[in-house]
Design a protein around this motif. Structure first.
Motif, mmCIF file in Angstrom:
data_model
loop_
_atom_site.group_PDB
_atom_site.id
_atom_site.type_symbol
_atom_site.label_atom_id
_atom_site.label_comp_id
_atom_site.label_asym_id
_atom_site.label_seq_id
_atom_site.Cartn_x
_atom_site.Cartn_y
_atom_site.Cartn_z
ATOM 1 N N SER A 39 0.834 -1.203 0.000
ATOM 2 C CA SER A 39 0.000 0.000 0.000
ATOM 3 C C SER A 39 0.868 1.252 0.000
ATOM 4 C CB SER A 39 -0.925 0.014 1.223
ATOM 5 O OG SER A 39 -1.761 -1.120 1.225
ATOM 6 N N THR A 40 0.373 2.274 -0.649
ATOM 7 C CA THR A 40 1.084 3.553 -0.714
ATOM 8 C C THR A 40 0.499 4.588 0.231
ATOM 9 O OG1 THR A 40 -0.324 4.241 -2.578
ATOM 10 C CG2 THR A 40 1.775 3.153 -3.096
ATOM 11 N N SER A 41 -0.608 4.273 0.888
ATOM 12 C CA SER A 41 -1.222 5.200 1.835
ATOM 13 C C SER A 41 -1.957 4.403 2.902
ATOM 14 C CB SER A 41 -2.197 6.151 1.127
ATOM 15 O OG SER A 41 -3.286 5.425 0.567
ATOM 16 N N GLY A 42 -2.279 5.076 3.999
ATOM 17 C CA GLY A 42 -3.004 4.418 5.067
ATOM 18 C C GLY A 42 -4.398 3.998 4.659
ATOM 19 N N GLN A 43 -5.067 4.823 3.836
ATOM 20 C CA GLN A 43 -6.420 4.483 3.387
ATOM 21 C C GLN A 43 -6.416 3.236 2.507
ATOM 22 O OE1 GLN A 43 -5.022 7.448 3.197
ATOM 23 N NE2 GLN A 43 -6.220 8.736 4.592
ATOM 24 N N GLU A 44 -5.389 3.109 1.668
ATOM 25 C CA GLU A 44 -5.308 1.922 0.822
ATOM 26 C C GLU A 44 -5.046 0.675 1.658
ATOM 27 O OE1 GLU A 44 -2.738 0.163 -2.980
ATOM 28 O OE2 GLU A 44 -2.319 2.170 -2.164
ATOM 29 N N ALA A 45 -4.211 0.805 2.696
ATOM 30 C CA ALA A 45 -3.945 -0.334 3.574
ATOM 31 C C ALA A 45 -5.211 -0.779 4.291
ATOM 32 C CB ALA A 45 -2.859 0.034 4.589
ATOM 33 N N VAL A 46 -6.028 0.180 4.726
ATOM 34 C CA VAL A 46 -7.289 -0.158 5.385
ATOM 35 C C VAL A 46 -8.238 -0.844 4.411
ATOM 36 C CG1 VAL A 46 -9.347 0.834 6.468
ATOM 37 C CG2 VAL A 46 -7.086 1.638 7.135
ATOM 38 N N ALA A 47 -8.296 -0.342 3.176
ATOM 39 C CA ALA A 47 -9.182 -0.938 2.178
ATOM 40 C C ALA A 47 -8.791 -2.388 1.891
ATOM 41 C CB ALA A 47 -9.143 -0.109 0.895
ATOM 42 N N LYS A 48 -7.494 -2.632 1.774
ATOM 43 C CA LYS A 48 -7.041 -4.000 1.524
ATOM 44 C C LYS A 48 -7.262 -4.892 2.741
ATOM 45 C CE LYS A 48 -3.594 -2.872 -1.991
ATOM 46 N NZ LYS A 48 -2.161 -2.886 -2.369
ATOM 47 N N TRP A 49 -7.035 -4.331 3.923
ATOM 48 C CA TRP A 49 -7.187 -5.145 5.130
ATOM 49 C C TRP A 49 -8.639 -5.544 5.361
ATOM 50 C CZ3 TRP A 49 -5.611 -8.423 8.400
ATOM 51 C CH2 TRP A 49 -6.232 -8.581 9.626
ATOM 52 N N THR A 50 -9.555 -4.614 5.263
ATOM 53 C CA THR A 50 -10.960 -4.910 5.527
ATOM 54 C C THR A 50 -11.555 -5.852 4.486
ATOM 55 O OG1 THR A 50 -11.551 -2.852 4.367
ATOM 56 C CG2 THR A 50 -11.378 -2.766 6.774
ATOM 57 N N SER A 51 -10.912 -5.987 3.321
ATOM 58 C CA SER A 51 -11.435 -6.887 2.295
ATOM 59 C C SER A 51 -11.364 -8.347 2.711
ATOM 60 C CB SER A 51 -10.655 -6.694 0.986
ATOM 61 O OG SER A 51 -9.317 -7.150 1.126
ATOM 62 N N VAL A 52 -10.511 -8.672 3.715
ATOM 63 C CA VAL A 52 -10.390 -10.057 4.137
ATOM 64 C C VAL A 52 -11.671 -10.562 4.789
ATOM 65 C CG1 VAL A 52 -9.482 -9.637 6.467
ATOM 66 C CG2 VAL A 52 -8.794 -11.690 5.230
ATOM 67 N N ALA A 53 -12.473 -9.642 5.346
ATOM 68 C CA ALA A 53 -13.745 -10.045 5.937
ATOM 69 C C ALA A 53 -14.696 -10.591 4.876
ATOM 70 C CB ALA A 53 -14.382 -8.860 6.672
ATOM 71 N N ASN A 54 -14.652 -10.035 3.666
ATOM 72 C CA ASN A 54 -15.454 -10.566 2.556
ATOM 73 C C ASN A 54 -14.808 -11.805 1.943
ATOM 74 O OD1 ASN A 54 -17.376 -8.549 2.792
ATOM 75 N ND2 ASN A 54 -16.362 -7.202 1.326
ATOM 76 N N HIS A 55 -13.478 -11.776 1.845
ATOM 77 C CA HIS A 55 -12.770 -12.873 1.189
ATOM 78 C C HIS A 55 -13.016 -14.198 1.891
ATOM 79 C CE1 HIS A 55 -9.522 -14.935 -0.967
ATOM 80 N NE2 HIS A 55 -9.202 -15.459 0.203
ATOM 81 N N MET A 56 -13.003 -14.198 3.228
ATOM 82 C CA MET A 56 -13.168 -15.472 3.934
ATOM 83 C C MET A 56 -14.603 -15.995 3.823
ATOM 84 S SD MET A 56 -12.845 -14.019 7.792
ATOM 85 C CE MET A 56 -14.032 -12.862 8.499
ATOM 86 N N GLN A 57 -15.524 -15.184 3.286
ATOM 87 C CA GLN A 57 -16.885 -15.641 3.010
ATOM 88 C C GLN A 57 -17.094 -15.942 1.522
ATOM 89 O OE1 GLN A 57 -20.002 -13.269 5.133
ATOM 90 N NE2 GLN A 57 -18.261 -12.027 5.847
ATOM 91 N N ASN A 58 -15.984 -16.035 0.781
ATOM 92 C CA ASN A 58 -16.010 -16.305 -0.661
ATOM 93 C C ASN A 58 -16.667 -15.172 -1.439
ATOM 94 O OD1 ASN A 58 -15.367 -17.770 -2.936
ATOM 95 N ND2 ASN A 58 -17.153 -19.120 -2.817
#
Length: 251
Positions: A39-58
């Motif tokens: 990530s190049t910014s804190g907002q991008e890191a948060v966006a990528k991190w929170t996506s794992v909540a959807n990913h683990m539900q396929n």
């Protein structure tokens, strides 16, 4: 942060109703490192991190313009996972851990450059020069810390070791905290100690010839008062001694 969230998932996996969450421990911790390093910014890191909540539900599309969908291809066969079903206890509790407001706030400030591993390496190096099993004076401890700093600064930027054919060398280690799992580490070139030759040259060519300037510098090093309780409160130590003597006389 990775160790902390890993421990929370381990505690969650101990319960029968949420034991399926334990299968996602390694993936969640790895995802945290990936979100920080790419990530190049804190907002991008948060966006990528929170996506794992959807990913683990396929679910691999997300309502965030900074990271609208997962970057991996179709997950089939060995690439597929045991997906968590929505509204189950394991899914809900793991989502609460991943999306905790305080943790997400910390993810925004996470650094892709500065890590604690170098500081931990320096602390372990200090123990080599000043083992905890021995006691040292203040000046003795200060000198050992300075020598440890010289050794670390000389070898902190060692290059990656290679074979005679030029192939990079790696090692597989099994840390205790991984509970049987392994870690691949890059092997570095052999450590050097050029600073020793420089110190010896300084000692015999300068200090031995004229020790007075160095002695004056040593005398200027302020030595703090001992931290031992018997020096801080001698009256208390005397009271304890009197109490013990009276006790043993009675017995």
């Amino acid at each position: 942060m990775g160790k902390g969230i890993g421990k929370k998932i381990d505690e969650l996996a101990k319960r029968k109703s949420t034991q399926d969450a334990g299968q996602w421990r390694k993936s969640v911790v790895n995802h945290l490192y990936w979100a920080a390093s790419t990530s190049t910014s804190g907002q991008e890191a948060v966006a990528k991190w929170t996506s794992v909540a959807n990913h683990m539900q396929n679910v691999h599309t997300h309502d965030n313009a900074l990271f609208p969908r997962c970057l991996h291809g179709p997950l089939v066969g060995e690439g597929s996972r045991v997906w968590l079903k929505p509204s189950t206890a394991a899914c809900e509790r793991l989502s609460d851990i991943v999306l905790a407001p305080r943790f997400v706030k910390d993810v925004e400030k996470i650094s892709p450059v500065y890590h604690t591993s170098t500081l931990e390496a320096f602390h372990s190096l200090i123990i080599r020069f000043s083992p905890k099993s021995a006691g040292f004076s203040f000046r003795g401890m200060l000198a050992r810390l300075q020598i440890a700093a010289l050794h670390y600064n000389e070898n902190a930027t060692r290059s990656h070791a290679t074979t005679l054919e030029g192939v990079l060398r790696y090692a597989i280690v099994y840390p205790k905290y991984k509970r049987g799992d392994y870690t691949v580490r890059a092997l570095k070139t052999r450590a050097t100690s050029v600073y020793i030759d420089q110190l010896m040259a300084l000692l015999f060519e300068s200090v031995v010839e004229d020790p007075l300037p160095y002695q004056e510098h040593t005398d200027k090093v302020p030595v703090p008062e001992p931290l031992c309780a018997q020096y801080e409160r001698p009256d208390k130590q005397e009271a304890v001694s009197r109490h013990r003597s009276r006790f043993f006389k009675r017995t």
